[in-house]
Design a protein around this motif. Structure first.
Motif, short mmCIF file in Angstrom:
data_model
loop_
_atom_site.label_atom_id
_atom_site.label_comp_id
_atom_site.label_asym_id
_atom_site.label_seq_id
_atom_site.Cartn_x
_atom_site.Cartn_y
_atom_site.Cartn_z
N GLU A 73 0.76 -1.26 -0.13
CA GLU A 73 -0.08 0.09 0.12
C GLU A 73 0.76 1.08 0.15
O GLU A 73 1.82 1.37 0.84
CB GLU A 73 -1.05 0.08 1.18
CG GLU A 73 -2.05 1.10 1.10
CD GLU A 73 -3.06 0.86 1.95
OE1 GLU A 73 -4.03 1.74 1.99
OE2 GLU A 73 -2.95 0.17 3.25
N ASN A 74 0.42 2.26 -0.82
CA ASN A 74 1.18 3.45 -1.19
C ASN A 74 2.39 3.40 -1.57
O ASN A 74 3.26 4.62 -1.82
CB ASN A 74 1.15 4.24 0.24
CG ASN A 74 -0.23 4.55 0.59
OD1 ASN A 74 -1.22 4.81 -0.23
ND2 ASN A 74 -0.40 4.68 1.97
N ALA A 75 2.98 2.22 -2.23
CA ALA A 75 4.54 2.01 -2.40
C ALA A 75 4.65 1.35 -3.92
O ALA A 75 5.37 1.71 -4.53
CB ALA A 75 5.12 1.25 -1.39
N LEU A 76 3.67 0.22 -3.99
CA LEU A 76 4.10 -0.67 -5.09
C LEU A 76 2.95 -1.41 -5.61
O LEU A 76 2.29 -1.87 -4.74
CB LEU A 76 5.32 -1.58 -4.71
CG LEU A 76 5.78 -2.46 -6.03
CD1 LEU A 76 7.32 -2.63 -5.93
CD2 LEU A 76 5.41 -3.90 -5.37
N ILE A 77 2.81 -1.51 -7.02
CA ILE A 77 2.05 -2.37 -7.51
C ILE A 77 2.58 -3.16 -8.49
O ILE A 77 3.20 -2.49 -9.46
CB ILE A 77 0.55 -1.59 -8.11
CG1 ILE A 77 -0.17 -0.94 -6.88
CG2 ILE A 77 -0.33 -2.94 -8.82
CD1 ILE A 77 -1.17 0.13 -7.60
N GLU A 78 2.48 -4.46 -8.56
CA GLU A 78 3.01 -5.27 -9.63
C GLU A 78 2.09 -6.30 -10.30
O GLU A 78 1.40 -6.87 -9.39
CB GLU A 78 4.09 -5.93 -9.35
CG GLU A 78 4.78 -7.01 -10.26
CD GLU A 78 6.10 -7.61 -9.91
OE1 GLU A 78 7.02 -7.28 -10.06
OE2 GLU A 78 5.81 -8.69 -9.31
N VAL A 79 1.74 -6.41 -11.54
CA VAL A 79 0.89 -7.37 -12.28
C VAL A 79 1.72 -8.04 -13.26
O VAL A 79 2.59 -7.71 -13.96
CB VAL A 79 -0.35 -6.67 -12.84
CG1 VAL A 79 -1.18 -6.16 -11.81
CG2 VAL A 79 -0.04 -5.82 -13.97
#
Length: 152
Positions: A73-79
């Motif tokens: 949360e608030n730092a990273l998203i990877e798909v």
């Protein structure tokens, strides 16, 4: 594997930038060429969420099913794709203050091997470059506007 990296400062907090990108409904307006991005199942954010996406790059339509493989949360998203066109996208949000952050957007994709794959790669390459330019512009403008709506 082809890697496209965008690193841009954005006039928004990392929290605002994350919130905007984390809402899957915003992605078709950010990612140039993305025609649809819909959840598969009840989960629509966070680790393990799965989405079906369709992107149009020039004359070519590409489909993928992707899963959120990293999420902080608030730092990273990877798909990462689990079916269809091979793609992995990572967004990293670096706070620089209450109204400034840096966003790293890394997109990796692989075209199939053989003559058909080479032809596909040559066909989509100029459209990928155009999509990256438009995506960068969309990303910073839309997040900055969204941030303004969140300020007290």
């Amino acid at each position: 594997m082809t890697v496209v990296t965008i690193v841009e400062d954005c006039v928004a907090s990392a929290e605002s930038a994350f919130a905007y990108v984390n809402d899957y409904r915003n992605l078709p307006t950010i990612l140039h060429g993305l025609e649809s991005f819909t959840p598969v199942g009840a989960k629509d954010e966070g680790l393990g969420a799965v989405f079906d996406g369709r992107m149009k790059l020039g004359p070519v339509a590409l489909t993928s099913r992707v899963e959120v493989t990293r999420w902080t949360e608030n730092a990273l998203i990877e798909v990462t794709s689990i079916k269809g066109f091979e793609i992995a996208s990572t967004f990293v949000f670096h706070p620089k203050g209450a109204a400034l952050c840096t966003i790293d957007a890394i997109v990796e994709y692989r075209v199939p091997g053989g003559l058909a794959g080479k032809a596909l790669g040559r066909t989509i390459e100029p459209f990928v470059k155009l999509a990256v330019k438009h995506t960068t512009d969309n990303l910073v403008a839309q997040i900055a506007a969204f941030h303004l709506t969140r300020e007290p």
